[in-house]
Design a protein around this motif. Structure first.
Motif, PDB file in Angstrom:
ATOM      1  N   THR A   1      -4.905   3.057   6.139  1.00  0.00           N
ATOM      2  CA  THR A   1      -6.336   2.789   6.055  1.00  0.00           C
ATOM      3  C   THR A   1      -6.894   2.602   7.443  1.00  0.00           C
ATOM      4  O   THR A   1      -7.605   1.670   7.732  1.00  0.00           O
ATOM      5  CB  THR A   1      -6.586   1.516   5.250  1.00  0.00           C
TER       6      THR A   1
ATOM      7  N   VAL B   1       0.854  -1.186   0.000  1.00  0.00           N
ATOM      8  CA  VAL B   1       0.000   0.000   0.000  1.00  0.00           C
ATOM      9  C   VAL B   1       0.885   1.229   0.000  1.00  0.00           C
ATOM     10  O   VAL B   1       1.798   1.339   0.791  1.00  0.00           O
ATOM     11  CB  VAL B   1      -0.900   0.013   1.243  1.00  0.00           C
TER      12      VAL B   1
ATOM     13  N   GLU C   1      -5.907  -5.673   2.057  1.00  0.00           N
ATOM     14  CA  GLU C   1      -4.545  -5.265   2.324  1.00  0.00           C
ATOM     15  C   GLU C   1      -4.421  -4.726   3.732  1.00  0.00           C
ATOM     16  O   GLU C   1      -3.475  -4.963   4.430  1.00  0.00           O
ATOM     17  CB  GLU C   1      -4.126  -4.173   1.347  1.00  0.00           C
TER      18      GLU C   1
ATOM     19  N   ARG D   1     -14.738   4.190   4.464  1.00  0.00           N
ATOM     20  CA  ARG D   1     -14.326   3.121   3.581  1.00  0.00           C
ATOM     21  C   ARG D   1     -13.674   3.639   2.314  1.00  0.00           C
ATOM     22  O   ARG D   1     -13.617   2.959   1.341  1.00  0.00           O
ATOM     23  CB  ARG D   1     -15.512   2.232   3.224  1.00  0.00           C
TER      24      ARG D   1
ATOM     25  N   PRO E   1     -10.588   4.520  -0.016  1.00  0.00           N
ATOM     26  CA  PRO E   1      -9.244   3.934  -0.111  1.00  0.00           C
ATOM     27  C   PRO E   1      -8.255   4.708   0.738  1.00  0.00           C
ATOM     28  O   PRO E   1      -8.570   5.762   1.235  1.00  0.00           O
ATOM     29  CB  PRO E   1      -8.900   4.060  -1.603  1.00  0.00           C
ATOM     30  N   PRO E   2      -7.090   4.199   0.863  1.00  0.00           N
ATOM     31  CA  PRO E   2      -6.135   4.707   1.849  1.00  0.00           C
ATOM     32  C   PRO E   2      -5.990   6.216   1.833  1.00  0.00           C
ATOM     33  O   PRO E   2      -5.694   6.803   2.842  1.00  0.00           O
ATOM     34  CB  PRO E   2      -4.809   4.059   1.437  1.00  0.00           C
TER      35      PRO E   2
ATOM     36  N   ARG F   1     -12.431  -1.469  -3.010  1.00  0.00           N
ATOM     37  CA  ARG F   1     -12.632  -1.489  -1.564  1.00  0.00           C
ATOM     38  C   ARG F   1     -12.188  -2.811  -1.000  1.00  0.00           C
ATOM     39  O   ARG F   1     -11.510  -2.872  -0.002  1.00  0.00           O
ATOM     40  CB  ARG F   1     -14.116  -1.279  -1.247  1.00  0.00           C
TER      41      ARG F   1
ATOM     42  N   LYS G   1     -10.539   1.693   8.462  1.00  0.00           N
ATOM     43  CA  LYS G   1     -11.233   0.607   7.805  1.00  0.00           C
ATOM     44  C   LYS G   1     -11.910  -0.297   8.806  1.00  0.00           C
ATOM     45  O   LYS G   1     -11.402  -0.548   9.862  1.00  0.00           O
ATOM     46  CB  LYS G   1     -10.227  -0.245   7.040  1.00  0.00           C
TER      47      LYS G   1
ATOM     48  N   PRO H   1     -13.305   8.583  -3.264  1.00  0.00           N
ATOM     49  CA  PRO H   1     -14.165   8.397  -4.445  1.00  0.00           C
ATOM     50  C   PRO H   1     -15.357   9.330  -4.384  1.00  0.00           C
ATOM     51  O   PRO H   1     -15.892   9.599  -3.325  1.00  0.00           O
ATOM     52  CB  PRO H   1     -14.596   6.931  -4.341  1.00  0.00           C
TER      53      PRO H   1
ATOM     54  N   THR I   1      -8.392  -3.040  -0.949  1.00  0.00           N
ATOM     55  CA  THR I   1      -7.746  -2.278   0.102  1.00  0.00           C
ATOM     56  C   THR I   1      -8.131  -2.813   1.466  1.00  0.00           C
ATOM     57  O   THR I   1      -7.350  -2.790   2.389  1.00  0.00           O
ATOM     58  CB  THR I   1      -8.128  -0.799   0.009  1.00  0.00           C
TER      59      THR I   1
END
Lengths: 486, 177
Positions: free
Chosen positions: A163, A128, B93, A206, A208-209, B87, A166, A226, B90
């Motif tokens: 992240t 990542v 990950e 949620r 992405p990083p 999603r 998450k 996003p 990630t």
């Protein structure tokens, strides 16, 4: 006599019949009193109804924690804490990690079998990019989440530092914070006590990083979020300002609590774990011994570890270790100061028989194989007779494989040598087919008990394994650690 | 003559949220079979709810939710899949290693229920899911337009069919395993 029709029966069972009237509950009950046939039908329909409910009950997402709604004081709209979820996640996460540590099946065959653990969509780049936000806001240090959580056995993967908002896999259903205008996640990192805790404002759970904005002053935001998430964040924010309905707080903040730290870019160690043929090895545990940093290699063998700065500062060179059940371990050195991102590759060789889904329960027991006539056999034959691949403890040398009969069924004894020279024997036998699946699930979640001697009972896929000696293997030792943590 | 003050209907969405959110997510989950999307849709449903004060809030919620689920299926599926894949990637990950056996088993369980549910007619399935979500017969009648008296019959049929289908799936699985 008019018998009860099934529609009425179900309505009655559901408590939805009016009390009075020709089709009312009282009339129906009066009939049941005098009609055994309908009573029997009522019982049958009740059974069907209950079973349908039970079946439906199995169709739920991984976690159904209702996002807690708290009346937010108007001037404190973005201060919401979630501690309980973190803890629960940690406990589940520990169990998951342990199960994974031992739950990777591997047999010594020319073509490696895909392990059970990696039953997930093939990962892309496991590496990542560390904090892309840092790139977009060069003047501000990016927040780092170091989650050195208490159960070292479950030390979660720090790659999620970028992240950090998450939801954990144990809670795939997390109320999207997109619906909340902004939520502060506060976490603590016991290993980095000297760090000044900083609150990180996360705007989209949620995303992405890239969606971790720097702490106040006003963040440069998360430009990579996003658009769909952004839109949702925008609208409810206005609404919530106007109505008393508070937004759901962040659920499933991955892993317990960690203080976010304002730091320079962290060290990322990435690389690839391969076998002798160069093929990627999935499900290999990559760790930095002496620290909680830990991760699992992806389907193509690649991995990435994000190290806390405290780790970096503590050592000029670090060891990175890759292990995989059924393969030999490998440790390599690297110097964290040399580069921001280091590449450490591993090449593992096949080593041992497989180990799948081990559950450890403690009990005093005499060796289960007493009184059985064992004869030495080849592994192939043993597996044929047993009907499945054998189970062994990783990284222990194999002394021999024997076949016998216990309770009228074929049993295999796998003998391995422990570090101190003593012998560990694992007696393996197919479980009787009547063992229900639910008991298997329950068995897998059994807590570790220790009552003097150890009896390792493996229950998975209809296999019962009993080991009649303490097992000091690394992976099993980890099982005992979580007992400290609820 | 003074007019009486306008009647205002207030709906305590906070209370309904607390009591219904979980069921709504479950209900949606059995439509979209994705925990995250179900949660998303549930949030979206409640968000829209804030503007309304229907007479029967819970039934209305499920009505909106069902529509959202159906509409979402029709929208740009590819883009959502792409985002979902991102999603998922990630997530994996950044997440803990999955619990292999527990997770796999749970997925199998869910899959079986899904297959069993698909053997019901759409109406039967809808009514069954609404009931399981905690709606009462009057609420179900209000949302589906089915007569109150017919709901019991529908549920009886749906439940039996579900149990039959699920048992058959379990049986074939056991035979294989």
């Amino acid at each position: 006599m008019r018998h009860v029709d099934e529609g009425l029966l179900h309505a009655w069972l559901d408590g939805e019949l009016p009390a009075e009237g020709a089709d009312g509950a009282e009339e129906l009950e009066r009939h049941l009193v005098v009609c055994p046939a309908c009573r029997a039908r009522a019982d049958e329909e009740r059974r069907i109804r209950d079973e349908a409910s039970a079946i439906l009950g199995g169709a739920v997402p991984g976690s159904l924690a209702t996002p807690r709604t708290v009346p937010l004081p108007p001037n404190d709209a973005d201060r919401v804490r979630r501690r309980d979820v973190g803890r629960r996640w940690v406990a589940i996460g520990w169990a998951a990690s342990v199960l994974l540590a031992l739950g990777i099946g591997w047999t010594m065959r020319p073509t490696p079998r895909a392990p059970l653990a990696v039953d997930v969509p093939a990962r892309g780049t496991p590496a990542v990019e560390p904090v892309p936000v840092a790139g977009s806001v060069p003047s501000l240090p990016s927040p780092r989440v170091t989650r050195d959580d208490v159960p070292s056995a479950a030390a979660p993967d720090l790659r999620e530092a970028p992240t950090d908002a998450k939801p954990a896999p144990a809670e795939p259903v997390a109320a999207p914070v997109a619906a909340a205008p902004s939520v502060r996640a506060q976490r603590e990192s016991p290993a980095a006590r000297e760090a000044v805790p900083v609150e990180v404002e996360t705007s989209a759970e949620r995303a992405p990083p890239a969606a971790v904005p720097p702490p106040p002053p006003p963040p440069a935001a998360a430009p990579a979020a996003p658009p769909s998430v952004r839109l949702r964040a925008a609208a409810p924010a206005e609404r919530i300002a106007a109505t008393p309905l508070p937004p759901p707080p962040l659920t499933g903040i991955a892993g317990g609590e960690a203080k976010t730290q304002v730091r320079a870019k962290a060290i990322v160690v990435r690389g690839r774990v391969t076998d002798r043929t160069g093929r990627g090895v999935s499900g290999a545990q990559v760790t930095v011994p002496g620290t909680p940093h830990r991760t699992i290699s992806a389907a193509d063998g690649r991995y990435a570890l994000v190290l806390a700065d405290s780790t970096k500062a503590a050592a000029d060179s670090l060891r990175v270790r890759a292990t995989r059940i059924g393969m030999s371990a490998q440790t390599r050195q690297f110097a964290p100061s040399a580069a921001d991102a280091s590449t450490v590759d591993f090449s593992l060789t096949d080593d041992m028989v497989s180990l799948e889904g081990l559950v450890v329960t403690g009990a005093n027991s005499s060796a289960p194989e007493d009184g059985v006539a064992w004869r030495e056999v080849e592994r192939d034959e043993a597996e044929r007779r047993l009907g499945r691949s054998l189970v062994g403890v990783p990284e222990l040398p194999l002394l021999g494989i024997e076949l016998g009969r216990m309770e009228g069924r074929a049993a295999v004894r796998v003998r391995q040598q422990r570090a101190d020279g003593s012998v560990l024997s694992l007696v393996q036998q197919r479980a009787p087919r009547t063992r229900a699946r639910s008991s298997r699930a329950e068995a897998l979640r059994r807590a570790v008990e220790e009552r003097g001697g150890w009896q390792i009972v493996l229950e998975e896929e209809g296999l019962v394994v009993e080991a009649s000696e303490p097992v000091p293997a690394d992976s099993l030792r980890r099982l005992s650690a979580p007992r400290r943590h609820p | 003559m003074r007019r009486p003050p306008a009647q205002t209907v207030t709906v305590d969405w906070g209370e309904i949220y607390r009591n219904t959110h979980r069921e709504l997510v479950r209900f949606l989950y059995r439509k979209v079979w994705d925990g995250e999307r179900a949660a998303d849709l549930a949030q979206e449903t409640f968000t829209r709810a804030l503007d309304h004060a229907p007479e029967n809030p819970r039934a209305w919620l499920f009505h909106v939710a069902a529509n959202l689920a159906r509409d979402e299926a029709r929208t740009v599926i590819r883009r959502k899949k792409h985002l979902a894949l991102l999603r998922t990637e990630t997530e994996h990950e950044g997440s803990m290693a999955p619990a292999p056996l527990a997770e796999v088993e749970r997925n199998e369980t869910v899959e079986k229920v899904r297959q069993a549910l698909e053997q019901l007619s759409e109406r039967d399935r809808e009514i069954l899911l609404l009931w399981d979500a905690g709606l009462s017969y009057p609420e179900i009648a209000a949302q589906t337009g089915l007569a109150h008296g017919a709901i019991g019959t529908t549920l009886a049929r749906a439940r039996r069919r579900l149990v039959q289908a699920h048992t058959a799936l379990e049986g074939s699985h056991a035979a294989r395993g």
